[in-house]
Design an enzyme around this catalytic site. Structure first.
Site, PDB file in Angstrom:
ATOM      1  N   GLU A 119       0.830  -1.214   0.000  1.00 19.76           N
ATOM      2  CA  GLU A 119       0.000   0.000   0.000  1.00 19.76           C
ATOM      3  C   GLU A 119       0.865   1.264   0.000  1.00 19.76           C
ATOM      4  OE1 GLU A 119      -2.341  -1.773   3.285  1.00 19.76           O
ATOM      5  OE2 GLU A 119      -4.066  -1.002   2.192  1.00 19.76           O
ATOM      6  N   GLU A 139      -4.252  -9.295   3.575  1.00 17.96           N
ATOM      7  CA  GLU A 139      -4.901  -8.946   4.845  1.00 17.96           C
ATOM      8  C   GLU A 139      -6.079  -9.845   5.186  1.00 17.96           C
ATOM      9  OE1 GLU A 139      -3.791  -6.760   2.657  1.00 17.96           O
ATOM     10  OE2 GLU A 139      -3.012  -4.963   3.618  1.00 17.96           O
TER      11      GLU A 139
HETATM   12  C1  LIG Z   1      -3.209  -1.793   7.207  1.00 12.08           C
HETATM   13  C2  LIG Z   1      -2.657  -2.953   6.460  1.00 12.08           C
HETATM   14  O1  LIG Z   1      -3.394  -3.117   5.300  1.00 12.08           O
HETATM   15  C3  LIG Z   1      -2.706  -4.153   7.302  1.00 12.08           C
HETATM   16  C4  LIG Z   1      -1.556  -5.073   7.086  1.00 12.08           C
HETATM   17  O2  LIG Z   1      -0.600  -4.784   6.417  1.00 12.08           O
HETATM   18  S1  LIG Z   1      -1.680  -6.561   7.863  1.00 12.08           S
HETATM   19  C5  LIG Z   1      -0.191  -7.388   7.463  1.00 12.08           C
HETATM   20  C6  LIG Z   1      -0.181  -7.900   6.065  1.00 12.08           C
HETATM   21  N1  LIG Z   1       0.958  -8.717   5.882  1.00 12.08           N
HETATM   22  C7  LIG Z   1       0.900 -10.037   5.997  1.00 12.08           C
HETATM   23  O3  LIG Z   1      -0.142 -10.624   6.201  1.00 12.08           O
HETATM   24  C8  LIG Z   1       2.186 -10.778   5.842  1.00 12.08           C
HETATM   25  C9  LIG Z   1       2.357 -11.738   6.978  1.00 12.08           C
HETATM   26  N2  LIG Z   1       3.642 -12.408   6.921  1.00 12.08           N
HETATM   27  C10 LIG Z   1       3.850 -13.435   6.106  1.00 12.08           C
HETATM   28  O4  LIG Z   1       3.021 -13.844   5.330  1.00 12.08           O
HETATM   29  C11 LIG Z   1       5.201 -14.101   6.220  1.00 12.08           C
HETATM   30  O5  LIG Z   1       5.647 -13.898   7.527  1.00 12.08           O
HETATM   31  C12 LIG Z   1       6.222 -13.533   5.221  1.00 12.08           C
HETATM   32  C13 LIG Z   1       5.824 -13.964   3.801  1.00 12.08           C
HETATM   33  C14 LIG Z   1       6.289 -12.037   5.335  1.00 12.08           C
HETATM   34  C15 LIG Z   1       7.623 -14.097   5.571  1.00 12.08           C
HETATM   35  O6  LIG Z   1       7.576 -15.490   5.593  1.00 12.08           O
HETATM   36  P1  LIG Z   1       8.837 -16.369   6.081  1.00 12.08           P
HETATM   37  O7  LIG Z   1      10.041 -15.897   5.390  1.00 12.08           O
HETATM   38  O8  LIG Z   1       8.415 -17.791   5.961  1.00 12.08           O
HETATM   39  O9  LIG Z   1       9.067 -16.001   7.602  1.00 12.08           O
HETATM   40  P2  LIG Z   1       8.074 -16.084   8.827  1.00 12.08           P
HETATM   41  O10 LIG Z   1       8.600 -17.085   9.783  1.00 12.08           O
HETATM   42  O11 LIG Z   1       6.643 -16.188   8.416  1.00 12.08           O
HETATM   43  O12 LIG Z   1       8.246 -14.624   9.439  1.00 12.08           O
HETATM   44  C16 LIG Z   1       9.494 -14.211  10.003  1.00 12.08           C
HETATM   45  C17 LIG Z   1       9.203 -13.434  11.252  1.00 12.08           C
HETATM   46  O13 LIG Z   1       8.580 -12.196  10.874  1.00 12.08           O
HETATM   47  C18 LIG Z   1       7.374 -12.017  11.606  1.00 12.08           C
HETATM   48  N3  LIG Z   1       6.440 -11.297  10.737  1.00 12.08           N
HETATM   49  C19 LIG Z   1       6.128 -11.577   9.464  1.00 12.08           C
HETATM   50  N4  LIG Z   1       5.255 -10.662   8.999  1.00 12.08           N
HETATM   51  C20 LIG Z   1       5.038  -9.790  10.001  1.00 12.08           C
HETATM   52  C21 LIG Z   1       4.234  -8.627  10.133  1.00 12.08           C
HETATM   53  N5  LIG Z   1       3.519  -8.128   9.134  1.00 12.08           N
HETATM   54  N6  LIG Z   1       4.241  -7.993  11.330  1.00 12.08           N
HETATM   55  C22 LIG Z   1       4.988  -8.457  12.355  1.00 12.08           C
HETATM   56  N7  LIG Z   1       5.763  -9.547  12.277  1.00 12.08           N
HETATM   57  C23 LIG Z   1       5.784 -10.197  11.117  1.00 12.08           C
HETATM   58  C24 LIG Z   1       6.914 -13.438  11.904  1.00 12.08           C
HETATM   59  O14 LIG Z   1       6.024 -13.460  13.004  1.00 12.08           O
HETATM   60  C25 LIG Z   1       8.228 -14.134  12.200  1.00 12.08           C
HETATM   61  O15 LIG Z   1       8.582 -13.796  13.506  1.00 12.08           O
HETATM   62  P3  LIG Z   1       9.421 -14.848  14.395  1.00 12.08           P
HETATM   63  O16 LIG Z   1      10.719 -15.066  13.675  1.00 12.08           O
HETATM   64  O17 LIG Z   1       9.531 -14.171  15.711  1.00 12.08           O
HETATM   65  O18 LIG Z   1       8.572 -16.102  14.467  1.00 12.08           O
END
Ligand SMILES: C[C@H](O)CC(=O)SCCNC(=O)CCNC(=O)[C@H](O)C(C)(C)COP(=O)(O)OP(=O)(O)OC[C@H]1O[C@@H](n2cnc3c(N)ncnc32)[C@H](O)[C@@H]1OP(=O)(O)O
Length: 725
Positions: A119, A139
């Site tokens: 975004e 999301e």
């Molecule tokens: C207002 C907005 O529209 C709202 C938002 O943006 S909501 C957030 C949208 N983003 C997401 O949904 C992405 C979520 N994350 C993921 O899908 C995956 O973590 C990823 C593809 C980024 C990385 O995957 P991968 O490399 O396998 O590592 P993964 O183990 O999942 O994550 C690594 C670390 O980052 C953290 N992390 C990943 N995304 C995060 C996020 N958005 N916020 C906080 N922590 C996050 C994980 O909890 C993990 O922490 P840990 O090592 O303490 O367990």
């Protein structure tokens, strides 16, 4: 910025007059409130400074941003974290500061640009990414919707259909596809990324590249009539695919608002919807699942010792049946070199054939090329003896559930494999100590319990005994991750965590049926609750042979809480074995479509009379909610025993096991999380009431009784768990 701040941005102004703003918040550069405040400050500075002509936004360490900081969700929901004023990020920072600025901004995207990350990038005037970049708005998988303008900008960049698909499936797109869609403007290699973006920003300023505010683009939006059809179709699909979820429909409404009333109205509607969804039970459950899934590989006393996983290159699978061939498929798909061992050539060819068929189905679906298929198949070698086991790093035994056969195999393995080799068994019920009894290798014996089909199901139960060495657990956790499974480490007992928790599932359903409830109504209600299928349809799918064999283990080990019924044996007597024989609780046509069978009544009546029970008019007319509770509360009760005995390290592991092993709906947060949403007192009182009416099968266990008496959630950590590890 204080020393406690969670992440920041930096600003560096080059001799070219381009300010480089870098998001820094390891590990994924998530957008914490601190990062967002710092982004605003960096922008304000860049806009103020006379030596800055244009701006490039990027993320540190090869990752643009993984989106809004999910760890802040809990605090925002409870009010412990102060919420920025509504519209601060979406309107004030991204729309009025970044997008409306008189200095052009370009996003330089490597790695991840997800959720809020994308975004931010979409508010820039152009986007450059690398081929490996992943861009998406996932999301919805967290029970919310994009809240920084994504519902408005993505449709304007890629069109309605594609944007709805990306949001509703939460699937990201990669660099080249993103470019083809118009989401990014160019794809370059990582080492050219920032220089290209800098040049691009200056070219925008010089009007040699278009200066585009995504929010006001209209060329990709379908005409209103067509748009209405797209929304109608998306709503119908969503209702069909996710009937229990409302947030995908809210997301469609918000996108529609922008198309009908304009993007600013859309932005405000998005903000209002975001605030509402953030507080929903669905969001709380899905965020719990997100962290619980990542928490399964953190095992106290094991993964915190600083042990590094040893390299596993060559794996042997003993047994090429359904499970063995599925496991071999999962391994070769992740580039492991695999030896498949069978007892004769006929079984061996059948096993290899199954691996081939598993891979070929990918080729047919278009997710694997013929070349990749051949390369993957070449990693598999079939053998009939242990000759080539002398240099394997790991063996996974996957033969039938027969104790003496397994004991013999483990004796042979001890003799044939190197002493460093991990000796794993895929047993789903047998005590591991028994399997390894005749060896002196107890420290390297471990359970690797896959779920069928092993190359598809995401869960891997890693079973350790008191003797299993931490190094071997760390090694298997690593292999599990590499073959894309979610590993859950559990202790050794009959049925481990998943099968044990779910052993009362079918029993409760049979108890109800013998007392007058309807088989098909139970299945319908349980599927409506969100399970992939009800207990009877599941028993048909698994096959009665397997159900009786595993059920036998439970009868033997937990007789006081087993509901004994002759219903399945009576069906078996008439050669009804489930879906494989086209007859079980249902009848199956050529395409394996299930339909109810009126004949079932006859078997139910007979088993009812053998059990000596009669129809209970209350159970015949049981409301939906009671059916759900009478089937799942015994599962919760068993899950409590599993926790109490220390078979699972933490409640969240059981939530993940229930979701990934049994298909418990993730939007209910997993079995214990769901139970806690109802309250331990309530569950205890219901079970107590039923145990008086229907016997010991429902008797609440001591853990549940204790938690109910003290008013403590079932999932709260306990100091007294008697660890079996
Ligand atoms: C207002 C907005 O529209 C709202 C938002 O943006 S909501 C957030 C949208 N983003 C997401 O949904 C992405 C979520 N994350 C993921 O899908 C995956 O973590 C990823 C593809 C980024 C990385 O995957 P991968 O490399 O396998 O590592 P993964 O183990 O999942 O994550 C690594 C670390 O980052 C953290 N992390 C990943 N995304 C995060 C996020 N958005 N916020 C906080 N922590 C996050 C994980 O909890 C993990 O922490 P840990 O090592 O303490 O367990």
């Amino acid at each position: 910025m204080g020393s406690n701040s969670k992440g920041r941005t930096t600003l560096e102004v080059g001799a070219d007059g381009v300010a480089l703003i870098t998001i820094i918040n390891p590990p994924v550069n998530s957008l914490s409130i601190d990062v967002l405040n710092s982004l605003k400050q960096s922008y304000d500075e860049a806009l103020r400074r006379n030596d800055v002509k244009a701006i490039v936004v990027t993320g540190a360490n090869g990752k643009f941003s993984g989106g809004f900081d999910i760890t802040a969700f809990g605090g925002l929901q409870t009010g412990k974290v102060e919420k920025p004023k509504r519209g601060f990020v979406s309107v004030e920072v991204l729309t009025e500061t970044v997008e409306a600025s008189r200095k052009p901004s370009v996003a330089a995207i490597d790695g991840l640009a997800l959720g809020g990350g994308l975004e931010v990038a979409m508010a820039c005037h152009a986007r450059i990414c690398t081929p490996g970049a992943q861009l998406g708005l996932p999301e919805l998988q967290l029970g919310i919707l994009p809240g920084f303008g994504g519902t408005q900008r993505l449709p304007r960049l890629v069109g309605l259909s594609k944007s709805l698909e990306m949001m509703l499936t939460s699937k990201p797109v990669k660099g080249e596809e993103a470019c083809g869609l118009g989401l990014v403007d160019a794809v370059v290699s990582p080492n050219e990324l920032v220089t290209t973006a800098r040049r691009w920003a200056l070219e925008i300023l010089e009007h040699r590249k278009p200066w585009i505010a995504s929010l006001y683009k209209t060329d990709k939006l379908e005409p209103l009539g067509e748009a209405r059809e797209i929304f109608k179709f998306a709503r119908a699909q969503t209702k069909k695919q996710a009937p229990n979820l409302t947030h995908p429909l809210v997301c469609i409404d918000v996108v529609e608002e922008g198309v009908v009333s304009g993007p600013i109205a859309g932005l405000w509607k998005e903000l209002e919807a975001f605030d509402g969804l953030l507080k929903s039970d669905t969001c709380k459950s899905l965020v719990h699942i997100f962290f619980a899934q990542r928490g399964t590989s953190k095992v106290p006393g094991i993964t915190d010792r600083g042990l590094m996983p040893r390299q596993v290159k060559k794996v042997a699978v003993v047994g090429g049946g359904l499970m063995g061939s599925g496991i071999a498929t999962a391994l070769v798909l992740s580039n492991y070199s695999v030896i498949l061992k069978e007892v004769n050539d006929k079984f061996l060819q059948a096993g290899i054939g199954r691996v081939k068929a598993n891979l070929q189905s990918r080729v047919k679906k278009g997710s694997m090329t013929q070349e990749k298929f051949e390369k993957t198949m070449s990693l598999l070698k079939g053998v009939l003896d242990y000759e080539s086991f002398k240099d394997v790093d790991m063996v996974i035994e996957a033969v039938i559930e027969n104790v003496s056969l397994k004991q013999q195999i483990f004796t042979d393995l001890e003799r044939s494999c190197p002493t460093r080799c991990i000796l794993a068994t895929n047993t789903s019920t047998i005590d591991l100590n028994l399997i390894g009894e005749k060896t002196r290798s107890q420290d390297r014996i471990i359970g690797a319990h896959f779920f069928s089909p092993a190359h598809v199901m995401p869960l891997l139960e890693i079973v350790r005994t008191q003797h299993t060495s931490p190094q071997v657990i760390v090694d298997l956790l690593d292999v599990g991750k590499k073959i894309k499974k979610t590993p859950v480490v559990v202790g050794n007992c009959t049925g481990f965590a998943v099968n044990r928790m779910f052993f009362p599932y079918t029993m409760a359903a049979i108890l109800l049926v013998e007392r007058g409830a309807d088989i098909y109504q139970i299945d319908r209600i349980i599927a409506k609750f969100g399970m992939p299928m009800g207990p009877f349809r599941l028993a048909d799918l698994v096959g009665f042979g397997v159900a009786v064999a595993t059920g036998g283990q439970f009868v033997q080990n937990f007789p006081e809480r087993t509901y004994k019924s002759m219903l399945i044996p009576l069906l078996q007597e008439d050669k009804r074995q489930g879906e494989a024989t086209r007859k079980g609780f249902y009848l199956y046509d050529d395409r394996r479509k299930a339909s109810p069978d009126p004949e079932l009544k006859k078997y139910v009546e007979k088993s009812r009379s053998i059990s000596g029970v009669s129809i209970d008019p209350k159970l015949v007319k049981l409301p939906e909610r009671d059916i759900v509770e009478m089937i799942f509360f015994p599962v919760v009760n068993e899950a409590c025993r599993v926790l109490d005995e220390g078979i699972a390290v933490k409640a969240a592991d059981l939530d993940i096991s229930s979701v990934m092993g049994m298909g418990f709906p993730p939007y209910r947060g997993g079995i214990i999380f769901w139970a806690d949403s109802l309250g331990s007192k309530y569950i205890y009182s219901r079970l107590e009431e039923w145990s008086k009416l229907y016997g010991g099968f429902f008797k609440p266990c001591a853990y549940l009784a204790d938690r109910a008496a003290k008013g403590i959630p079932l999932g709260a950590p306990s100091g007294q768990a008697k660890s079996r590890m």
